[in-house]
Motif scaffolding. Structure first.
Motif, mmCIF file in Angstrom:
data_model
loop_
_atom_site.group_PDB
_atom_site.id
_atom_site.type_symbol
_atom_site.label_atom_id
_atom_site.label_comp_id
_atom_site.label_asym_id
_atom_site.label_seq_id
_atom_site.Cartn_x
_atom_site.Cartn_y
_atom_site.Cartn_z
ATOM 1 N N LEU A 22 0.830 -1.202 0.000
ATOM 2 C CA LEU A 22 0.000 0.000 0.000
ATOM 3 C C LEU A 22 0.867 1.256 0.000
ATOM 4 N N LEU A 23 1.920 1.247 0.810
ATOM 5 C CA LEU A 23 2.834 2.389 0.855
ATOM 6 C C LEU A 23 3.511 2.593 -0.506
ATOM 7 N N ALA A 24 3.916 1.485 -1.151
ATOM 8 C CA ALA A 24 4.562 1.587 -2.458
ATOM 9 C C ALA A 24 3.613 2.194 -3.493
ATOM 10 N N GLY A 25 2.335 1.828 -3.409
ATOM 11 C CA GLY A 25 1.355 2.429 -4.312
ATOM 12 C C GLY A 25 1.263 3.936 -4.109
ATOM 13 N N GLY A 26 1.283 4.372 -2.847
ATOM 14 C CA GLY A 26 1.254 5.808 -2.557
ATOM 15 C C GLY A 26 2.500 6.512 -3.062
ATOM 16 N N VAL A 27 3.659 5.866 -2.882
ATOM 17 C CA VAL A 27 4.905 6.463 -3.367
ATOM 18 C C VAL A 27 4.892 6.561 -4.893
ATOM 19 N N GLY A 28 4.475 5.469 -5.567
ATOM 20 C CA GLY A 28 4.426 5.484 -7.023
ATOM 21 C C GLY A 28 3.506 6.575 -7.553
ATOM 22 N N TYR A 29 2.347 6.728 -6.927
ATOM 23 C CA TYR A 29 1.397 7.766 -7.348
ATOM 24 C C TYR A 29 1.983 9.163 -7.153
ATOM 25 N N ASN A 30 2.636 9.383 -6.010
ATOM 26 C CA ASN A 30 3.207 10.703 -5.732
ATOM 27 C C ASN A 30 4.426 10.995 -6.605
ATOM 28 N N VAL A 31 5.194 9.943 -6.945
ATOM 29 C CA VAL A 31 6.299 10.154 -7.887
ATOM 30 C C VAL A 31 5.749 10.561 -9.246
ATOM 31 N N LEU A 32 4.650 9.920 -9.659
ATOM 32 C CA LEU A 32 4.023 10.277 -10.932
ATOM 33 C C LEU A 32 3.547 11.731 -10.915
ATOM 34 N N LEU A 33 3.017 12.179 -9.774
ATOM 35 C CA LEU A 33 2.601 13.575 -9.649
ATOM 36 C C LEU A 33 3.788 14.536 -9.676
ATOM 37 N N SER A 34 4.920 14.080 -9.122
ATOM 38 C CA SER A 34 6.059 14.978 -8.923
ATOM 39 C C SER A 34 7.028 15.010 -10.081
ATOM 40 N N ILE A 35 7.110 13.914 -10.861
ATOM 41 C CA ILE A 35 8.220 13.777 -11.801
ATOM 42 C C ILE A 35 8.190 14.832 -12.902
ATOM 43 N N VAL A 36 7.008 15.112 -13.470
ATOM 44 C CA VAL A 36 6.937 16.100 -14.554
ATOM 45 C C VAL A 36 7.230 17.505 -14.042
ATOM 46 N N PRO A 37 6.563 17.978 -12.967
ATOM 47 C CA PRO A 37 6.925 19.309 -12.467
ATOM 48 C C PRO A 37 8.366 19.404 -11.982
ATOM 49 N N LEU A 38 8.916 18.298 -11.428
ATOM 50 C CA LEU A 38 10.313 18.331 -10.980
ATOM 51 C C LEU A 38 11.254 18.502 -12.165
ATOM 52 N N SER B 276 6.659 19.259 -6.918
ATOM 53 C CA SER B 276 7.881 18.462 -7.029
ATOM 54 C C SER B 276 8.247 17.794 -5.714
ATOM 55 N N SER B 277 7.790 18.345 -4.608
ATOM 56 C CA SER B 277 8.176 17.827 -3.288
ATOM 57 C C SER B 277 7.257 16.716 -2.790
ATOM 58 N N PHE B 278 6.138 16.454 -3.484
ATOM 59 C CA PHE B 278 5.167 15.466 -2.993
ATOM 60 C C PHE B 278 5.804 14.093 -2.774
ATOM 61 N N ALA B 279 6.614 13.639 -3.749
ATOM 62 C CA ALA B 279 7.195 12.290 -3.662
ATOM 63 C C ALA B 279 8.101 12.168 -2.446
ATOM 64 N N PHE B 280 8.918 13.192 -2.187
ATOM 65 C CA PHE B 280 9.840 13.135 -1.049
ATOM 66 C C PHE B 280 9.090 13.172 0.273
ATOM 67 N N ARG B 281 8.000 13.931 0.316
ATOM 68 C CA ARG B 281 7.202 13.978 1.549
ATOM 69 C C ARG B 281 6.550 12.622 1.815
ATOM 70 N N MET B 282 6.046 11.983 0.762
ATOM 71 C CA MET B 282 5.445 10.661 0.914
ATOM 72 C C MET B 282 6.484 9.644 1.353
ATOM 73 N N LEU B 283 7.684 9.732 0.787
ATOM 74 C CA LEU B 283 8.763 8.820 1.175
ATOM 75 C C LEU B 283 9.134 8.998 2.644
ATOM 76 N N GLU B 284 9.150 10.233 3.107
ATOM 77 C CA GLU B 284 9.477 10.479 4.519
ATOM 78 C C GLU B 284 8.429 9.841 5.428
ATOM 79 N N ASP B 285 7.160 9.943 5.052
ATOM 80 C CA ASP B 285 6.090 9.319 5.845
ATOM 81 C C ASP B 285 6.227 7.798 5.837
ATOM 82 N N CYS B 286 6.589 7.233 4.677
ATOM 83 C CA CYS B 286 6.771 5.778 4.588
ATOM 84 C C CYS B 286 7.938 5.315 5.456
ATOM 85 N N MET B 287 9.019 6.074 5.453
ATOM 86 C CA MET B 287 10.170 5.722 6.282
ATOM 87 C C MET B 287 9.816 5.775 7.763
ATOM 88 N N ALA B 288 8.955 6.716 8.137
ATOM 89 C CA ALA B 288 8.531 6.803 9.532
ATOM 90 C C ALA B 288 7.740 5.571 9.956
#
Length: 304
Positions: A33-49, A111-123
């Motif tokens: 489930l966490l990986a799905g959230g990360v993948g979705y947020n990376v998709l949101l972030s990659i183009v603007p980044l 652009s920061s969405f993916a990193f924020r999601m990753l930080e939550d997953c690491m927590a």
């Protein structure tokens, strides 16, 4: 050599139990489930980044060279449909005048969405011990932008390297009528540098994002293994989606976005699995137990 072979009968069962413990902990932490959230947020972030970095870096680097380097990085992230991401980035670049000063902060936030999601997953994966120091709110706020700054610096350095090689090759061609020998190696070299960049990014994520202290050696080993595993899986995904996948039949016009999302989710699973391995090893260190001993079982047996 004889010593290593004699240790194999003990090592293999211990390694199998450790892998099983990592998988159980990963599923217990809702890793898929966490990986799905990360993948979705990376998709949101990659183009603007990518667009943000391009808009900023084209002031100091050749735009075509920058897009060439970006194409290589996109191929490492989404090997089968990198052109879709690049088309979106180029569309944004063509509208850079319309982005303006108001649009840049918007791109920065997305652009920061993916990193924020990753930080939550690491927590979640690295359960925060009660005695560990808490991270400052400002550190959590600024950390994604620090990662973006580092990525931008790496992208600029790689683009300047490509520009320098091309300039030297042009000079060599004009003076001596022959190409620079290094020019023929530029693509393999760039692939190697991209792999090293992926390794560095994974290692930085394992070292910096968890609130608990992670040894640098462990973060580097985890980053290398995750980057190597992703490179192998990436090649398999290219073959699978090119010849075996039924995604185009099932999803029709939505197939492209589904494939990109699935690719990013697989990458997120690899990244989070590596984090889970490190978390289990750190748990053993805090308990003063060898890596192959399950601290949870030891605690249950001690309580009896």
């Amino acid at each position: 050599m004889t010593h290593y072979f004699s240790a194999l009968p003990r090592l293999i069962p211990r390694l199998a139990r450790f892998v099983w413990r990592v998988l159980k902990a990963f599923l217990r932490n809702r890793g898929i489930l966490l990986a799905g959230g990360v993948g979705y947020n990376v998709l949101l972030s990659i183009v603007p980044l990518f667009a943000l970095l391009c808009v900023l870096l084209t002031h100091v680097a050749n735009e075509q060279h920058l897009l060439d380097v970006l194409s290589l990085q996109a191929n490492h992230l989404t090997p089968t449909h990198a052109s879709i991401l690049l088309d979106a980035v180029q569309t944004l670049l063509e509208s850079r005048d319309a982005i303006g000063l108001i649009g840049l902060p918007v791109l920065l936030i997305f652009s920061s969405f993916a990193f924020r999601m990753l930080e939550d997953c690491m927590a979640i994966i690295f359960h925060h011990p009660d005695h560990a120091a808490k991270r400052s709110v400002w550190v959590s706020v600024l950390l994604p932008y620090a990662f973006i700054l580092v990525l931008g610096t790496g992208l600029l350095a790689l683009t300047l390297l490509v520009s320098t090689i091309d300039a030297l090759n042009d000079a060599m061609l004009a003076i001596f009528g022959t190409n620079l020998p290094l020019a023929s190696l530029s693509e393999p070299a760039l692939n190697l540098i991209s792999f090293l960049g992926m390794f560095a990014m994974f290692s930085a994520i394992y070292k910096v994002l968890p609130v608990v202290h992670i040894a640098l050696r462990r973060a580097l080993v985890g980053g290398f293994v995750a980057a190597l595993l992703w490179e192998g899986v990436r090649q398999l995904l290219v073959v699978y989606f090119a010849s075996l996948s039924l995604v185009n039949v099932v999803y029709g016009s939505l197939a492209t976005i589904i494939i990109v999302l699935l690719t990013l989710e697989v990458g997120a699973i690899i990244l989070l699995l590596g984090a889970q391995v490190i978390a289990e090893l750190e748990h053993n260190d805090r308990s003063g137990l060898p890596w192959y001993v399950d601290p949870r079982k030891r605690a249950i047996n001690s309580s009896r």
